[in-house]
Design a protein around this motif. Sequence first.
Motif, short mmCIF file in Angstrom:
data_model
loop_
_atom_site.label_atom_id
_atom_site.label_comp_id
_atom_site.label_asym_id
_atom_site.label_seq_id
_atom_site.Cartn_x
_atom_site.Cartn_y
_atom_site.Cartn_z
N MET A 89 0.81 -1.22 0.00
CA MET A 89 0.00 0.00 0.00
C MET A 89 0.85 1.27 0.00
SD MET A 89 -3.00 -1.27 2.63
CE MET A 89 -3.85 0.30 2.63
N GLU A 90 2.19 1.13 0.14
CA GLU A 90 3.07 2.30 0.14
C GLU A 90 3.02 3.06 -1.18
OE1 GLU A 90 5.55 -1.27 -0.98
OE2 GLU A 90 4.11 -0.86 0.60
N GLN A 91 2.49 2.43 -2.23
CA GLN A 91 2.36 3.12 -3.51
C GLN A 91 1.41 4.32 -3.43
OE1 GLN A 91 0.74 0.27 -6.25
NE2 GLN A 91 -1.17 0.06 -5.14
N HIS A 92 0.62 4.41 -2.38
CA HIS A 92 -0.30 5.53 -2.19
C HIS A 92 0.32 6.69 -1.42
CE1 HIS A 92 -3.48 3.03 -3.78
NE2 HIS A 92 -3.13 2.09 -2.92
N LEU A 93 1.59 6.59 -1.07
CA LEU A 93 2.28 7.62 -0.31
C LEU A 93 2.92 8.63 -1.26
CD1 LEU A 93 3.48 8.67 2.43
CD2 LEU A 93 5.44 7.17 1.95
N SER A 94 2.72 9.91 -0.98
CA SER A 94 3.45 10.96 -1.69
C SER A 94 4.10 11.86 -0.65
CB SER A 94 2.56 11.75 -2.63
OG SER A 94 1.61 12.50 -1.92
N ILE A 95 5.25 12.42 -1.01
CA ILE A 95 6.02 13.25 -0.09
C ILE A 95 6.37 14.55 -0.78
CG2 ILE A 95 8.14 13.44 1.25
CD1 ILE A 95 8.09 10.37 1.51
N ASN A 96 6.07 15.67 -0.10
CA ASN A 96 6.45 17.01 -0.56
C ASN A 96 7.57 17.51 0.34
OD1 ASN A 96 4.28 17.38 -2.50
ND2 ASN A 96 2.94 17.54 -0.72
N ILE A 97 8.57 18.16 -0.25
CA ILE A 97 9.66 18.74 0.53
C ILE A 97 9.79 20.20 0.14
CG2 ILE A 97 12.11 18.64 1.08
CD1 ILE A 97 12.02 15.67 0.26
N GLU A 98 9.83 21.05 1.16
CA GLU A 98 9.93 22.49 0.94
C GLU A 98 11.03 23.06 1.82
OE1 GLU A 98 7.00 26.35 1.63
OE2 GLU A 98 6.36 24.37 2.27
N SER A 99 11.93 23.84 1.22
CA SER A 99 12.97 24.51 2.00
C SER A 99 12.33 25.67 2.75
CB SER A 99 14.06 25.05 1.07
OG SER A 99 14.94 25.88 1.81
N MET A 100 12.66 25.78 4.03
CA MET A 100 12.12 26.88 4.83
C MET A 100 13.12 28.02 4.97
SD MET A 100 9.78 24.96 7.62
CE MET A 100 9.21 26.53 8.23
N ASP A 101 14.30 27.87 4.35
CA ASP A 101 15.30 28.93 4.45
C ASP A 101 15.76 29.40 3.08
OD1 ASP A 101 16.75 26.64 3.91
OD2 ASP A 101 17.80 26.63 5.82
N GLY A 102 14.90 29.27 2.08
CA GLY A 102 15.15 29.85 0.77
C GLY A 102 16.07 29.09 -0.16
N GLN A 103 16.47 27.88 0.18
CA GLN A 103 17.33 27.10 -0.69
C GLN A 103 16.53 26.55 -1.88
OE1 GLN A 103 20.06 24.21 1.00
NE2 GLN A 103 19.33 24.77 3.03
N ASP A 104 17.24 26.34 -2.99
CA ASP A 104 16.61 25.60 -4.08
C ASP A 104 16.35 24.20 -3.56
OD1 ASP A 104 16.74 27.67 -5.88
OD2 ASP A 104 18.67 27.06 -6.69
N VAL A 105 15.22 23.65 -3.90
CA VAL A 105 14.87 22.32 -3.41
C VAL A 105 15.25 21.29 -4.45
CG1 VAL A 105 13.03 20.83 -2.56
CG2 VAL A 105 12.98 23.26 -2.05
N ASP A 106 16.32 20.56 -4.17
CA ASP A 106 16.66 19.45 -5.04
C ASP A 106 16.82 18.18 -4.21
OD1 ASP A 106 19.08 20.04 -3.84
OD2 ASP A 106 20.24 19.93 -5.68
N ALA A 107 16.05 18.14 -3.11
CA ALA A 107 16.03 16.94 -2.29
C ALA A 107 15.47 15.80 -3.13
CB ALA A 107 15.18 17.15 -1.04
N VAL A 108 15.99 14.61 -2.91
CA VAL A 108 15.58 13.45 -3.68
C VAL A 108 14.98 12.42 -2.74
CG1 VAL A 108 16.39 11.57 -5.15
CG2 VAL A 108 17.44 13.84 -5.34
N VAL A 109 13.76 12.01 -3.03
CA VAL A 109 13.14 10.93 -2.27
C VAL A 109 13.52 9.64 -2.96
CG1 VAL A 109 10.99 9.91 -1.47
CG2 VAL A 109 11.23 12.40 -1.53
N LYS A 110 14.14 8.75 -2.22
CA LYS A 110 14.60 7.48 -2.75
C LYS A 110 13.57 6.40 -2.44
CE LYS A 110 19.13 7.66 -3.30
NZ LYS A 110 19.89 7.66 -4.47
N ASP A 111 13.60 5.38 -3.22
CA ASP A 111 12.83 4.16 -3.06
C ASP A 111 11.93 4.09 -1.83
OD1 ASP A 111 14.29 3.29 -5.28
OD2 ASP A 111 15.89 2.54 -4.00
N VAL A 112 10.64 4.23 -2.04
CA VAL A 112 9.68 3.99 -0.98
C VAL A 112 9.37 2.50 -0.99
CG1 VAL A 112 7.32 4.35 -0.18
CG2 VAL A 112 8.66 6.27 -1.01
N THR A 113 9.43 1.92 0.16
CA THR A 113 9.18 0.49 0.30
C THR A 113 8.42 0.28 1.60
OG1 THR A 113 10.21 -1.70 0.18
CG2 THR A 113 11.44 0.00 1.37
N ASN A 114 8.41 -0.93 2.08
CA ASN A 114 7.78 -1.19 3.37
C ASN A 114 8.80 -1.88 4.26
OD1 ASN A 114 7.37 -4.23 3.08
ND2 ASN A 114 6.32 -3.45 1.27
#
Length: 160
Positions: A89-114
């Motif tokens: 059921m982890e296929q239903h998970l989405s993740i948003n990442i937002e910088s709170m200090d003005g950085q460009d956001v290039d965070a990478v979410v890797k392999d969601v699994t269980n």
Amino acid sequence: MIRLLVIGLGLSAYLMSPTAHAAESHSSCPVTMGSDQTLGAPFGESKHWYGSESLAVMLPPGGKWGVTGPTARIAVKLFLWSQGFEPGMEQHLSINIESMDGQDVDAVVKDVTNARPINGEISAMLAGIDFPSAGCWRITAEYLGQTLSFVVETVELEEQ
């Protein structure tokens, strides 16, 4: 803000050096702190829970994660739980990442699994996140109509 829908398998393990510790933060990042409030069965007791039985996360101690090596991006494991979650059921998970200090956001979410603990009591959703640098980040997880937002700080590690 960046929106990442993450689906995959096989999260690599990230280990911190036993001779390193997180540098002190000098920012005013409003980190979200966990609670030792019990969420109820089958959730275990911990001082780092945040959320409810609908969607909960295990937060890092002190709200801070450290970099995994001198030239590595900051890599963390994010564990999320939801009452009734079953592997797949982890296929239903989405993740948003937002910088709170003005950085460009290039965070990478890797392999969601269980993940299932050895005692087999509760299954979890597990995602790896690589952050571009130390900073202050708002993470928002959405799962089957439930939303959970929290703030963490990423810090460089210092050698002891």
